[in-house]
Design a protein around this motif. Structure first.
Motif, mmCIF file in Angstrom:
data_model
loop_
_atom_site.group_PDB
_atom_site.id
_atom_site.type_symbol
_atom_site.label_atom_id
_atom_site.label_comp_id
_atom_site.label_asym_id
_atom_site.label_seq_id
_atom_site.Cartn_x
_atom_site.Cartn_y
_atom_site.Cartn_z
ATOM 1 N N ILE A 108 0.865 -1.176 0.000
ATOM 2 C CA ILE A 108 0.000 0.000 0.000
ATOM 3 C C ILE A 108 0.901 1.224 0.000
ATOM 4 O O ILE A 108 1.801 1.343 0.843
ATOM 5 C CB ILE A 108 -0.905 0.015 1.241
ATOM 6 N N TYR A 109 0.684 2.114 -0.956
ATOM 7 C CA TYR A 109 1.536 3.292 -1.092
ATOM 8 C C TYR A 109 0.809 4.547 -0.631
ATOM 9 O O TYR A 109 -0.397 4.694 -0.853
ATOM 10 C CB TYR A 109 1.972 3.485 -2.549
ATOM 11 N N ASP A 110 1.554 5.445 -0.011
ATOM 12 C CA ASP A 110 1.057 6.767 0.321
ATOM 13 C C ASP A 110 1.203 7.622 -0.932
ATOM 14 O O ASP A 110 2.310 7.959 -1.332
ATOM 15 C CB ASP A 110 1.876 7.359 1.476
ATOM 16 N N THR A 111 0.081 7.979 -1.553
ATOM 17 C CA THR A 111 0.134 8.720 -2.817
ATOM 18 C C THR A 111 0.020 10.224 -2.607
ATOM 19 O O THR A 111 -0.273 10.966 -3.528
ATOM 20 C CB THR A 111 -0.983 8.255 -3.768
ATOM 21 N N ASN A 112 0.262 10.680 -1.383
ATOM 22 C CA ASN A 112 0.275 12.114 -1.099
ATOM 23 C C ASN A 112 1.343 12.785 -1.961
ATOM 24 O O ASN A 112 2.494 12.399 -1.952
ATOM 25 C CB ASN A 112 0.584 12.333 0.390
ATOM 26 N N ARG A 113 0.961 13.820 -2.711
ATOM 27 C CA ARG A 113 1.894 14.470 -3.623
ATOM 28 C C ARG A 113 2.659 15.611 -2.962
ATOM 29 O O ARG A 113 3.525 16.225 -3.574
ATOM 30 C CB ARG A 113 1.137 15.022 -4.834
ATOM 31 N N ILE A 114 2.328 15.924 -1.721
ATOM 32 C CA ILE A 114 3.005 17.026 -1.033
ATOM 33 C C ILE A 114 4.279 16.488 -0.391
ATOM 34 O O ILE A 114 4.240 15.578 0.414
ATOM 35 C CB ILE A 114 2.096 17.641 0.046
ATOM 36 N N THR A 115 5.432 17.050 -0.745
ATOM 37 C CA THR A 115 6.712 16.550 -0.263
ATOM 38 C C THR A 115 7.332 17.530 0.726
ATOM 39 O O THR A 115 7.006 18.706 0.755
ATOM 40 C CB THR A 115 7.697 16.356 -1.432
ATOM 41 N N GLU A 116 8.241 17.015 1.548
ATOM 42 C CA GLU A 116 8.926 17.865 2.509
ATOM 43 C C GLU A 116 9.953 18.730 1.797
ATOM 44 O O GLU A 116 10.588 18.312 0.844
ATOM 45 C CB GLU A 116 9.624 17.003 3.560
ATOM 46 N N VAL A 117 10.119 19.952 2.285
ATOM 47 C CA VAL A 117 11.104 20.863 1.719
ATOM 48 C C VAL A 117 11.935 21.451 2.841
ATOM 49 O O VAL A 117 11.575 21.381 4.011
ATOM 50 C CB VAL A 117 10.436 22.000 0.910
ATOM 51 N N SER A 118 13.057 22.049 2.497
ATOM 52 C CA SER A 118 13.948 22.613 3.502
ATOM 53 C C SER A 118 13.357 23.885 4.094
ATOM 54 O O SER A 118 12.470 24.518 3.526
ATOM 55 C CB SER A 118 15.308 22.928 2.873
ATOM 56 N N SER A 119 13.877 24.295 5.285
ATOM 57 C CA SER A 119 13.385 25.510 5.944
ATOM 58 C C SER A 119 13.653 26.744 5.095
ATOM 59 O O SER A 119 12.874 27.707 5.117
ATOM 60 C CB SER A 119 14.065 25.657 7.308
ATOM 61 N N VAL A 120 14.742 26.727 4.335
ATOM 62 C CA VAL A 120 15.055 27.857 3.461
ATOM 63 C C VAL A 120 13.979 28.005 2.399
ATOM 64 O O VAL A 120 13.489 29.105 2.117
ATOM 65 C CB VAL A 120 16.438 27.684 2.805
ATOM 66 N N ARG A 121 13.569 26.884 1.795
ATOM 67 C CA ARG A 121 12.520 26.940 0.776
ATOM 68 C C ARG A 121 11.204 27.413 1.384
ATOM 69 O O ARG A 121 10.442 28.141 0.745
ATOM 70 C CB ARG A 121 12.334 25.566 0.138
ATOM 71 N N VAL A 122 10.922 26.971 2.609
ATOM 72 C CA VAL A 122 9.689 27.395 3.264
ATOM 73 C C VAL A 122 9.704 28.897 3.463
ATOM 74 O O VAL A 122 8.712 29.593 3.195
ATOM 75 C CB VAL A 122 9.519 26.672 4.623
ATOM 76 N N GLU A 123 10.823 29.430 3.929
ATOM 77 C CA GLU A 123 10.936 30.873 4.152
ATOM 78 C C GLU A 123 10.741 31.642 2.853
ATOM 79 O O GLU A 123 10.027 32.650 2.809
ATOM 80 C CB GLU A 123 12.303 31.198 4.746
ATOM 81 N N GLU A 124 11.355 31.147 1.776
ATOM 82 C CA GLU A 124 11.209 31.815 0.487
ATOM 83 C C GLU A 124 9.757 31.784 0.015
ATOM 84 O O GLU A 124 9.232 32.771 -0.511
ATOM 85 C CB GLU A 124 12.108 31.132 -0.544
ATOM 86 N N ALA A 125 9.109 30.638 0.230
ATOM 87 C CA ALA A 125 7.718 30.504 -0.204
ATOM 88 C C ALA A 125 6.803 31.437 0.576
ATOM 89 O O ALA A 125 5.881 32.046 0.021
ATOM 90 C CB ALA A 125 7.259 29.047 -0.042
#
Length: 272
Positions: free
Chosen positions: A208-225
């Motif tokens: 059984i696979y988790d098909t969630n398309r949302i992936t983890e990103v770095s804190s730097v990317r979060v800040e930029e977003a």
């Protein structure tokens, strides 16, 4: 091992019954003792339990308390067909030590259920393979399914990089390039552990696979977003896309939605 559940009769629960008044199928959830893993199988328990199958969720006392206290979106103790089974938390507990300590109570639980249900379906975290193998191999009416807790796109990225990055569409390649490799995610010791659990998986009936398309990103990317989201045309577009994604996820869980169809297909398969 102790058990916590709400007592109701089978007619009230709507449990699918065998001709000898036994449950047709009982489902056992075996999570890896880490919050992200505990939480995923607890939510999967809710989704499968919505079909009125009896669900049995087993974990060490401390981990079970952690999972049920931190869950959001529903009250796990309000579901009549969701049963929690705990065993003493190992002294000087580590995640790895749980593999050994769960084996006996898990076997006892599955063995007991196998005498009452036509079929016992064990859904286990991919990191718990060695703990599940004994019960599955020794009991004839037990089958198991490996749950891959990381997102399907991350898993594909690991395999893609391991295969030497074979040619794929450019857009997909750009997405995969930005995902971390297995070596970047885990240390050498844990990579060896992952390998040992894969080798132990010679008994399961499917994955059984988790098909969630949302992936983890770095804190730097979060800040930029976040900065882009604050006040910009690009931020407006991102919020609009997020709203559409939320609506798509909601629709996928409704009758006829993709996720709902996948769950219904799995339920039909294990109740065959």
């Amino acid at each position: 091992m102790s058990t916590h559940h709400t007592s109701q009769n089978n007619e009230q629960k709507g449990i699918i019954m065998h001709e000898n008044n036994q449950p047709q199928v009982a489902v056992v959830m075996v999570p890896w003792p880490s919050q992200g893993h505990l939480n995923q199988l607890l939510h999967l328990s809710r989704l499968i339990g919505a079909t009125n199958l009896p669900i049995h969720y087993i974990a060490a006392t401390a981990h079970l308390r952690q999972a049920t206290a931190r869950v959001h979106g529903f009250d796990p103790f309000a579901l009549a067909n969701l049963h929690f089974h705990d065993f003493p938390t190992p002294p000087f507990s580590t995640k790895i030590s749980t593999l050994t300590h769960i084996q006996e109570p898990l076997f006892m639980l599955i063995n007991k259920l196998s005498t009452k249900a036509k079929r016992v379906v064990v859904i286990f975290d991919s990191l718990m393979a060695s703990s599940v193998s004994k019960a599955v191999k020794e009991l004839p009416n037990v089958e198991s399914y490996c749950f891959r807790s990381i997102s399907a796109i991350s898993l594909y990225s690991f395999y893609w990089k391991a295969a030497g990055k074979p040619e794929i569409p450019q857009n997909a390649a750009e997405i995969l390039e930005n995902l971390p490799s297995m070596e970047e995610c885990f240390g050498p010791g844990f990579l060896d552990f992952l390998k040992s659990q894969r080798q132990a998986r010679n008994f399961d009936s499917g994955t059984i696979y988790d098909t969630n398309r949302i992936t983890e990103v770095s804190s730097v990317r979060v800040e930029e977003a976040v900065k882009r989201l604050m006040a910009s045309d690009e931020g407006d577009e991102m919020r609009e896309r997020a709203a559409k994604l939320a609506e798509a996820v909601k629709k996928s869980m409704m009758e006829g939605g993709d996720t709902r169809l996948e769950i219904d297909s799995f339920i039909a398969h294990i109740c065959r």
